[in-house]
Enzyme design. Structure first.
Site: not given
Ligand code: HMG
Ligand code: MG
Length: 285
Positions: A13-14, A205, A207, A238, A247
């Site tokens: 994933r990450d 966690h 990086h 990320c 990471n």
């Molecule tokens: P948004 O654009 O505000 O959301 O994003 P929305 O509700 O307006 O939806 C936009 C479109 O996405 C729509 O599609 C939704 O249906 C679709 P459209 O109608 O335009 O065709 N949609 C989805 N599709 C599939 N699965 C879903 C989903 N949700 C909406 N779950 C949102 C808001 C939260 C969805 C967006 O910002 C997002 O997905 N963010 C995730 C970003 C991400 O994955 N970042 C990396 C992971 S976090 C990380 O790595 C940190 C970590 O490792 C810890 C660390 O290191 O700090 C965990």
């Molecule tokens: Mg991370």
């Protein structure tokens, strides 16, 4: 018997979410297959996020359909909202990880929402996860440094971590997203969080951008943490944190802990095979 320390594997994933080249579902499953025989208790397999935001994770359901099931091994996935959770449950996730940010700038960039809006969005997700009997994990990102807002106050990390705990998370993983926090800053952040949450509910966690992750793990071990997230082959970054490297590498952490007389339950020879394969998936650019 040696003290047990869990390495929670986040490579699929990450690690892979930030790869520029689209990795095939088959390659993701080959990686997970190699990790599944190493002795991990938990592997974070994918994330059910918007494919518009993270195209690399668009095949989340296909990945979950193909993971090898083994006794004692759980698959965790990320879900940012109810849509993601419903897909994750349908796909057979064992554990769901929700994520929030300790800074407003990163919250906006990663989730298109403020911290408060994220907590409101996560409430029904947490309720559904728990009522379905799955385990809920919480992440706090940018626990020392934010790419947009700069230094992050330890008190802010403690607040977001406590709010996630109140949602029903069994564990809060403290994400040092940028790999810039030094051991002194990690210690101060942990002290603030440990005022609110016991060490056995926390994970580290880290990086490894600045090469400090192992020293930061040692600080966290000293303070009682016994779960560390790591990514095989050091895969990762990320997509919404410019400049963040992978990471800390699982194999580095596993060898470090073994040398310190700690038991991770991992088969280091099999882990080596997973590492070699993971490195073939990395962009050559
Ligand atoms: P948004 O654009 O505000 O959301 O994003 P929305 O509700 O307006 O939806 C936009 C479109 O996405 C729509 O599609 C939704 O249906 C679709 P459209 O109608 O335009 O065709 N949609 C989805 N599709 C599939 N699965 C879903 C989903 N949700 C909406 N779950 C949102 C808001 C939260 C969805 C967006 O910002 C997002 O997905 N963010 C995730 C970003 C991400 O994955 N970042 C990396 C992971 S976090 C990380 O790595 C940190 C970590 O490792 C810890 C660390 O290191 O700090 C965990
Ligand atoms: Mg991370």
């Amino acid at each position: 018997m040696a003290d047990f320390v869990e390495i929670y594997e986040v490579g699929p994933r990450d690690g892979l979410q930030n790869e520029k080249r689209l990795i095939s579902t088959a390659d993701k499953l080959s990686l997970i297959g190699k990790l599944a025989v190493c002795g991990f208790r938990r592997i974070e397999a994918t994330s059910f996020v918007s494919p518009k935001w993270v195209p690399q994770m668009a095949d989340a359901a296909d990945v979950m359909a193909g993971v090898p099931r083994r006794a004692g091994l759980s698959y965790a996935v990320l879900a940012p909202n109810l849509k993601g959770y419903e897909a994750a449950r349908a796909a057979g996730a064992d554990e769901v990880a929700v994520f929030a940010s300790a800074s407003e700038g990163f919250s906006r960039a990663n989730l298109n929402a403020s911290i408060a809006q994220t907590m409101d969005r996560l409430k029904p997700v947490a309720e559904a996860v728990l009522s379905d009997g799955l385990r809920l994990r919480g992440y706090v990102s940018v626990v020392t440094d934010c790419p947009f807002d700069g230094k992050v106050a330890p008190s802010q990390v403690a607040k977001v971590a406590s709010d996630l705990l109140s949602l029903g998370c069994h564990e809060i993983s403290l994400g040092e997203t940028l790999g810039r926090g030094n051991p002194r800053e990690i210690a101060a952040m942990l002290d603030a969080v440990l005022n609110e949450i016991p060490a056995d509910r926390l994970a580290g966690h880290f990086h490894d951008t600045g090469g400090l992750a192992i020293r930061n793990i040692d600080v966290a071990l000293e303070k009682g943490l016994r779960v560390f997230d790591a990514s095989v082959g050091g895969l990762g970054g990320c997509p919404y944190a410019p400049g963040a490297a992978g990471n800390v590498a699982t194999e580095t952490v596993a060898h470090h802990l073994a040398a310190a007389g700690l038991d991770t339950g991992l088969d280091l020879e099999r882990l080596k095979e997973a590492e070699i394969f993971a490195k073939t998936l990395r962009s050559k650019a």
